[in-house]
Design an enzyme around this catalytic site. Structure first.
Site, PDB file in Angstrom:
ATOM      1  CG  ASP A 163      -6.995   2.714  -0.353  1.00 30.36           C
ATOM      2  OD1 ASP A 163      -5.864   2.504  -0.925  1.00 30.36           O
ATOM      3  OD2 ASP A 163      -7.343   2.083   0.354  1.00 30.36           O
ATOM      4  CB  CYS A 207      -0.957  -0.076   1.132  1.00 29.62           C
ATOM      5  SG  CYS A 207      -0.134  -0.211   2.762  1.00 29.62           S
ATOM      6  CG  HIS A 239      -4.281   0.880   4.006  1.00 29.80           C
ATOM      7  ND1 HIS A 239      -3.709  -0.293   3.130  1.00 29.80           N
ATOM      8  CD2 HIS A 239      -5.389   1.642   3.274  1.00 29.80           C
ATOM      9  CE1 HIS A 239      -4.248   0.149   1.880  1.00 29.80           C
ATOM     10  NE2 HIS A 239      -5.123   1.083   2.084  1.00 29.80           N
TER      11      HIS A 239
END
Lengths: 658, 334
Positions: free
Chosen positions: A471, A411, A455
């Site tokens: 995202d 991520c 994250h």
């Protein structure tokens, strides 16, 4: 006592072995926290103790002196101090080892046991799990058994015998402990400055993010925090727990430098939905970060908020921290100040031509920022990007290499490169780290957020909407946002969806884990976190809210005294009521005879007394003898007198007339 | 109140040591109707031992440490140990509560020997009692464990110096079981006494004429005349076992004692007045004690004559005890 010590100058070998074993068990949980040198020294002292058990000669005084000097030097060289938690425990172990070596008199044994009690309490400064607590309780039971064994005259016939004597003692101590624990007046903050602990071995975010820092974090199964919602929880894809916001990058690392100023006014954003209410119990991570759902609407006491909506505790979180929060899931943060715009467009020196070209192409083909964002997400989705925990190593320009060469990342790779591309396309953007997702624990009706949920995502500023969360990871691996990642599967390269097929066993395992966590949560909430606020809440629920801190001390003493009395009463019932009934009946019989002029002489045995009565008053003989014989048989006969026999004696005495 | 009053009274009467004052204040467990002394609540004292204070200091250190490091678990553990200490106090106290103690017999001893008093402990409860100590202010005490509903004796020794009667001093029964943090104790006046015979003079003393009035004065106890068998007579208490005609016993003719020599000739009178005049009272008693022992050792029939008292001749353990007890209790007045 001096005489007792003189009479038993040597502590029995079984007591020495017991003490050594208990000390060894009590020190086990400390092993990971001690330097290997100190552990080794301690272990060899214990071994020396057990090896010299049979030797009749005591270990020489000079050897003990040499060992204690060597040990102190060792502690000094390893800990660079003799004070503080770690050095203190090292010294305590050293003292205990030496005390065990010279264990000779009853006095040494008492001191050893007291030091071991102290050791058990020190263990709780390092480890606080239920398992460790159970282990320390077992050691305590052993220590009490050891002391009770030492104070007997005849040795016990089995090991369980002293343990069975010690167990009721501990059980009776528990109610007293509870009263003291609940009512003891709490202070906030340490008594003196030694309370500092380092965060060694704790995982969590740091003030710098570089590629690989989150994938490292995700490997840990440790719990970051727990959250309990008032009402229903937001859906999984909305559970973005905001932590740190990064603006500044040098092309490789992202840092908090040039971060936003403190500004409680920033909470004034417009929203269209009702607030989500929840409480968070944050595990200590020795940093100041605190987490809240996007976007926080309140600032809990003891915390502060930055203009970029990142929450901070005023002091590093050294103990579990519990706070109430409200958040709005949809929001419009409004206009951007020129200063913010400048920082949100900051570019490092190492942006490559390829990146600039890509960004420019989006900027030219799309008219609005939202379309540019969509184009970028399309790019991640369309091209062969792989979401993996084990990305290849990146060089001096990680964003460029990731975007065009390796295309395998986690991520943080997606978020940072996306943010850079947005900035190149002229859209203000920043990187946010925190946690995404949460595991529901039905046994405790709360959510668990682990380090593995760590994250990173992006925020872009759009005219008319304010800061909008984007995202990019979800463009590549949408399941990441819907489910938590299962590390064991990720690591082995299996698809995330596969875990459903393992089915039943997996589920069972998970349920067991969840139940254990619920237990841990209760432990955390009611034992480890019990503080002044909990105390006040509990007292007010009991209707004792009027007790302030001074009166609380008095109330504690009074309540403890009451419990001690109750325990004393409970102990009194362990006696043999039938035996006292037998004695009472016989004394009544003697009383009747005394009133009849035949008082029993102090030195007279019951049979001699009966003989004398029968000589003086032969007519009493048919009554006196059965009573005397029954009394003697009940009193000195069977192990446990039968109740009907006892009743018979009582009624015979009642009918008796002198 | 009354205890204070008694102290005040005793102060006006005469000087007493502080220890005596304290002892006067202490309650002593009284005797029950069946002759045992029972330790009831009001007769049991309890105080922490020095280990109890050390334990408290340890807990205090743990409390401060736990507060400083904000360790709730450490705090809880400290409180558990505090509760344990209190439970221990109750158990130590209960270890004495309801205990019954009786005096046992004490065999007579010679002055200078240790008198051994047997004190019997009785446990009425279904639970055992451990680590009971019994002691007096002087001499070694004893320790014992008592099984459930068990009875056991323990020996209390007291050194003797003078002949006469030695009564057991106030007995202190105590315990610090189970953890040694507290000591509970009670005082008992058991009232058992022991006869202390005079310390016998060294053997092989020149035997002064312990004259026999009815025959020619003999020196000491030579000439036992045991060869002159005179006949049999019915057994009398005090006869030495070697006098008994065991063959007659075996033939079911009853217990008969053999008589040797002429009764007159072998009868030995141990006479106070026959001793040289320069000897003091105690020396005479010690000498007579030695004579009694020697005469008994060879099975002579002997009598004892003291100023104002005469013990008829006899032999055997009974006679020996009567004579030695008379010597022990001799006082010049009568």
């Amino acid at each position: 006592m001096k005489r007792a010590a003189a009479k038993r100058p040597v502590v029995a070998t079984r007591l020495v072995v017991g003490a050594t074993g208990l000390v060894a068990i009590a020190s086990l949980p400390l092993l990971p926290y001690l330097s290997p040198w100190i552990s080794g020294f301690f272990a060899s002292v214990l071994a020396l103790r057990l090896l010299t058990l049979r030797s009749t000669q005591k270990i020489g005084r000079w050897i003990l002196v040499a060992l204690s000097i060597a040990g102190t030097v060792l502690v000094l060289s390893q800990q660079h101090s003799l004070f503080g938690r770690d050095a203190g425990v090292s010294l305590l172990l050293l003292m205990l080892g030496l005390k065990l070596l010279e264990l000779g008199s009853g006095r040494d044994l008492m001191v050893t046991v007291f030091l071991t009690f102290f050791l058990c309490a020190s263990v709780f400064l390092f480890a606080q799990s239920i398992a460790i607590t159970a282990l320390m309780l077992a050691v305590t039971l052993g220590l009490v058994a050891l002391l009770s064994e030492a104070h007997r005259v005849q040795p016990s016939t089995s090991v369980t015998q002293p343990a069975r004597a010690a167990l009721p003692m501990l059980l009776q101590a528990i109610p007293i402990m509870l009263v003291l624990f609940v009512l003891f007046p709490r202070i906030s903050g340490p008594l003196w400055g030694l309370g500092g602990q380092d965060g060694r071995g704790r995982s969590g975010f740091s003030d710098r993010m570089s590629p690989g820092s989150i994938s490292e974090l995700v490997l840990s199964d440790e719990i970051a925090f727990r959250a309990k919602f008032v009402g229903s929880a937001p859906p999984a894809r909305q559970r973005y727990w905001r932590g740190l916001v990064f603006w500044q990058t040098d092309g490789k690392d992202w840092t908090l430098a040039g971060g936003d100023s403190l500004d409680p006014a920033s909470l004034e954003y417009s929203t269209s939905d009702a607030a989500v209410e929840y409480s968070v119990t944050l595990e200590p991570h020795f940093r100041r970060w605190a987490f809240a759902l996007d976007l926080p609407a309140t600032v809990p006491a003891g915390m502060e908020i930055h203009r970029d909506f990142s929450l901070r505790a005023q002091r590093p979180v050294r103990a579990p921290l519990r706070y109430q929060m409200r958040s709005h899931l949809s929001y419009n943060t409004g206009p951007l100040s020129p200063d913010e715009r400048g920082r949100a467009l900051q570019l490092p020196a190492n942006t490559s031509k390829r990146m600039e070209k890509l960004a420019l192409s989006w900027e030219q083909t799309n008219t609005t920022p939202s379309e540019v964002v969509r184009a970028a997400l399309d790019f991640f989705h369309r091209e062969e990007f792989v979401y993996t925990l084990l990305p290849p190593r990146l060089g001096a320009n990680p964003a460029d290499e990731f975007l065009f060469d390796t295309r395998r990342g986690f991520c943080e790779h997606f978020a940072t490169s996306f943010t850079l591309l947005m900035r190149l396309a002229g859209i203000p953007s920043r990187v946010v780290t925190g946690y995404q997702g949460a595991e529901f624990n039905p046994h405790g009706d709360y959510y668990i957020v682990r380090q593995s949920d760590a994250h990173a995502w992006s925020e872009v500023w759009v005219e008319g909407q304010g800061w909008v969360r984007v995202d990019p990871t979800s463009a590549v691996a949408p399941e990441r946002v819907e489910h938590s990642i299962d590390l064991r599967l990720m690591g082995s390269g299996m698809a995330v969806g596969f875990q459903n097929q393992l089915g039943f066993l997996m589920d069972l395992w998970r349920q067991g884990h969840l139940m254990l966590d619920a237990l841990n949560m209760g432990w955390q909430q009611w034992v480890l976190d019990y503080d002044r606020e909990n105390q006040a809440a509990l007292l007010s629920r009991l209707g004792l809210a009027f007790l302030d801190q001074q009166w609380l001390g008095l109330a504690m003493v009074a309540a403890a005294a009451a419990v001690v009395l109750l325990v004393a009463f409970a102990q009194g019932r362990t006696g043999n009521p039938r035996l006292s009934a037998i004695s009472r009946a016989y004394l009544r019989f003697c009383g009747k005879l005394e009133r009849g002029g035949l008082a029993k002489q102090a030195s007279e045995a019951p049979r001699a007394y009966a003989e004398r009565i029968c000589r003086k008053r032969p007519q009493l003989s048919p009554q006196v003898w059965p009573i005397t014989e029954l009394y003697l048989s009940l009193r000195y006969g069977a192990e446990d007198p039968r109740p009907e026999e006892v009743q018979k004696l009582a009624s015979m005495v009642r009918r008796f007339r002198a | 109140m009354s205890a204070v009053a008694s102290v005040l009274r005793s102060r006006t009467r005469g000087r007493k040591s502080l220890r005596q004052h304290l002892a006067a204040l202490m309650r002593v467990a009284p005797e029950e109707a069946d002759g045992a002394h029972m330790l009831r609540q009001r007769y049991i004292y309890i105080l922490p031992t020095r280990y109890g204070f050390l334990y408290a200091a340890t807990l205090m250190a743990m409390l401060l440490g736990s507060l400083n490091y904000a360790s709730n678990l450490g705090l809880m553990y400290t409180f558990l140990l505090a509760g344990l200490g209190l439970v221990c106090m109750l158990l130590t106290w209960r270890n004495l509560l309801g205990l019954r103690i009786r005096e046992g017999n004490a065999t007579p001893v010679f002055a200078g020997q240790e008198a051994a008093f047997v004190v019997e402990f009785e446990n009425l409860d279904r639970r055992p009692r451990f680590g009971l100590d019994a002691e007096t202010r002087r001499g070694p005490g004893g320790r014992l464990d008592l099984p459930p509903r068990g009875r056991r004796g323990v020996q209390l020794c007291m050194p003797t110096e003078k002949r006469g009667k030695l009564c057991l001093l106030r007995v202190k029964v105590s315990t610090c079981y189970p953890m040694g943090l507290f000591r509970a104790w009670s005082y008992l006046d058991l009232g058992s006494c022991c006869v202390v015979y005079p310390r016998p003079a060294a053997s092989g003393q020149p035997a002064y004429a312990a004259a026999d009035q009815h025959s020619t004065p003999r020196s000491g106890y030579q000439g036992a005349g045991e060869d002159d068998f005179q006949g049999l007579r019915r057994y009398r208490e005090g006869d030495s076992p070697r006098q008994i005609d065991w063959k007659a016993v075996a033939r079911d003719r009853g217990v008969l004692s053999k008589e040797f020599g002429s009764e007159q000739a072998s009868l030995l009178w141990l006479d106070w007045d026959a001793l040289p005049g320069y000897l003091g009272v105690e020396d005479r008693l010690r000498l007579l004690c030695r004579f009694v022992l020697d005469a008994d050792a060879v099975g002579r029939i002997y009598g004892l004559r003291l100023p104002g008292r005469r013990l008829t001749p006899g032999s055997g353990p009974g006679q020996r005890h009567r004579c030695l007890a008379a010597l022990a209790s001799y006082s010049q007045g009568g």
